[in-house]
Design an enzyme around this catalytic site. Sequence first.
Site, mmCIF file in Angstrom:
data_model
loop_
_atom_site.group_PDB
_atom_site.id
_atom_site.type_symbol
_atom_site.label_atom_id
_atom_site.label_comp_id
_atom_site.label_asym_id
_atom_site.label_seq_id
_atom_site.Cartn_x
_atom_site.Cartn_y
_atom_site.Cartn_z
ATOM 1 N N GLU A 164 42.432 49.560 3.376
ATOM 2 C CA GLU A 164 42.659 50.969 2.933
ATOM 3 C C GLU A 164 44.118 51.212 3.092
ATOM 4 O O GLU A 164 44.593 51.107 4.379
ATOM 5 C CB GLU A 164 41.648 51.888 3.817
ATOM 6 C CG GLU A 164 41.997 53.160 3.748
ATOM 7 C CD GLU A 164 41.227 54.246 4.500
ATOM 8 O OE1 GLU A 164 40.222 53.665 4.820
ATOM 9 O OE2 GLU A 164 41.557 55.297 4.800
ATOM 10 N N GLU A 169 47.913 61.508 4.477
ATOM 11 C CA GLU A 169 46.942 62.241 4.914
ATOM 12 C C GLU A 169 47.627 63.438 5.662
ATOM 13 O O GLU A 169 48.523 63.169 6.072
ATOM 14 C CB GLU A 169 46.100 61.334 6.151
ATOM 15 C CG GLU A 169 45.148 60.263 5.317
ATOM 16 C CD GLU A 169 44.317 59.836 6.621
ATOM 17 O OE1 GLU A 169 43.129 60.338 6.562
ATOM 18 O OE2 GLU A 169 44.861 58.839 7.155
#
Lengths: 285, 493
Positions: A164, A169
């Site tokens: 990932e 974020e």
Amino acid sequence: MDKKNKKSMRMTTILLKTFSLVGLLIAFSCTPDETQVVTEFQDLVFYDEFDTDGLINPDIWGLSDGTGTDGWGNNELQYYTDRTENASVRKGILTIKAVEEDYSGAAYTSARLSTKGLKEQKYGRFEARIKLPTGQGIWPAFWLLGANNGDGTNGTEIWPNSGEIDIMEYRGQAPTIIHGSLHGPGYSAANPITKSYALENDRFDNDFHIFGIEWTASYINYYVDDVLYNQITREQVEEKGVWVFDQPFFIIINLAVGGNFVGAPNNETVFPQTMLVDYVKVYKK
Amino acid sequence: MKTTKYKYIKATFLFLLALSITSCERELSDKAEFATYGTTGNIFIDAPVGLTDQFFVSFDPAGGANTEGFGTDESVTYQGASAIRIDVPAGDDFNGGFIGGIFVDRGTGRNLTGYDALTFWAKGSTTATIGLVGFGTDFIENKYAVGLENIKLSTDWRKYTIPIPDASKLIQEKGMFIFSAGGIGAFPEMGYTFWMDELKFEKLGTLGQPQPTMANKEDKVETKFLGDQFSMADYGLTQTFNLASGINQTVTAAPSYFSFTSSDIEVARVSDAGIVSLVGNGTAKITASIAGIAVAGSLTINVAGAFPVAPTPTLAASNVISIFSDAYTDEPVNFYNGFWEPYQTTLGGETTIDGQNVLNYTNFNFVGTQLTTPIDISEMTHLSIDILMPEVLPTDIDMLVQLKSDNTDPNTFQQQRIGGQTYAWDPRTGDVNDTESNATFETGGVWKTIKIPIRPTSETGLDKTTVNLIVIENIKNSNVTELHIDNLYLYKE
């Protein structure tokens, strides 16, 4: 077409600035570990500028429907729908909207777009121009998952072995800070390889910003606007675990509500919250 | 520890001095240009920056402000050579029970449009709460006053941010800083010390998500009278910005930061300063915005006609001790509203509506009038009050009128229920079946005269020779928020 050319020009400027920054880093760094190599990715493979009102291009994006398992593995509170109330395109902008409403047992709805099975690529430059939402418990992300992600059968790999790459974020309660992270075997969940980047004299919910990575077989570089703020090398990854980034990945853009990373919204969190995406672009060398 | 004390200097002397220096005649220039003002953001770094010579202009000592506790400190600083040191007095300090005042620009004011917040570092000798910090108060117009209330001090340095509600308004601001601090706990509060450093206007760039409000974000509806005037400042104007820390920081903001709109200017008009004038019968909704952002909450006013004229008292002045009436000479008072913190919500006091002098209270829960000198009411037989409640009245009105004396015994007072409720009372309360004293309020918008018999001291404990306080209380929280009072006096039959 003109519009695209103009944006390409701006891209070049950003790359040039990046080069000079890297040049400075090289010139002034004392330890060889800090030297960085930047590859220029200029060949635009695909892009979405969200220029067709009302249409989320089905050749590029799929929309999730549901709550995943255990709130997408993070105890997130939203139900992702494929309704236009949660994701829509208008005037060149993709709007992902988190709404406070009772929906199939969830207290919030939102949307999650993914290019899984549609646009997958190994290496390259992945970037998006986004205006982020705000408030306690708001968790937008722009990230990549390994295309081989699955249940471990039929040649798939379970997470985190599938890898990932979190390009961006953000916690709505910390509006000046974003996080860029890598998850893989040996460095996942609460222990990723990660770095934060804080805007000086600005915040991410006031205007659009470009979030990007350049990903090669030997490193992943993280950018915000024209600032290269981190490089994670294959060597660094292999100190912690296995480099699982030599296979195609797909893109996810989502707006979560609540979950382990941010905690629940509180009574000051304003709904609806919107994540505005101006474009998504993917380049190869 | 070296502490420099700045003496409180009468501002007038400096003002005269400044006049004598600057009043030299000049010809008008051909090329007249708009004045521009300095843009310095610093207020106190290691010394005052561009402030008036007295540095600190105290609140009025006559109101209890202590002027002795202000100074600077070279041994306790956040950064650099010096910090501001405030010695908050004890509540019973003979020099004054609280400290507070303002810092004023020494010139003609500063252009602060390039900044978005006032910031400073502070710490306390103990954890404590400073009642108010802010800016925009110059003791002249206070046009762009901003207040951040009840900031919590740590015993370590902490940065505080006071957002500017709309910096584009501050093209010539003189009020650089305001603070007000009292001691800790109940009276007599305990004193403490706090320090402030690096006080300055800054362009943080990290403020976002403005959320201006009025009237607690409610759509408030009130009935008022033709000719009434009031300030939108009475309706809780605030501006909130989200800080980089994710905290929503809310400040009170003066009406001049806001643009107000009336839905019917034949009913209500709002000035730039936020003063509402009711000019016609009907309904008008007042909404607002600040820097183009809509304010949450509104105020709808029903103007139901002219303000009724209160009854004219007919008793001879020789039989009356008047507290508030145009018909008599009033006893001097300290206040018609004590704004007793923290439980009192009542706003307002003496005002003029359509030419009539009345007491007007809004947000009513309780309110007190304090006489300057205690009065002897031994000869008096009744307390008379004219009350008008403009709203549609609930049926459960239950109020308490109390007379208190200046002595310290909290149990010696006379109280009287009014509103017509008939249940248990304590021996100090009068006869609930007396319809003149315990009157029923049938309809809103009309004057009602209440006559409360003064009862024997043997029943109430009230020392009638030193009465100095009259308190009216909405004892059961019935839905009455606004009161008008006139002709408040004691008389003998």
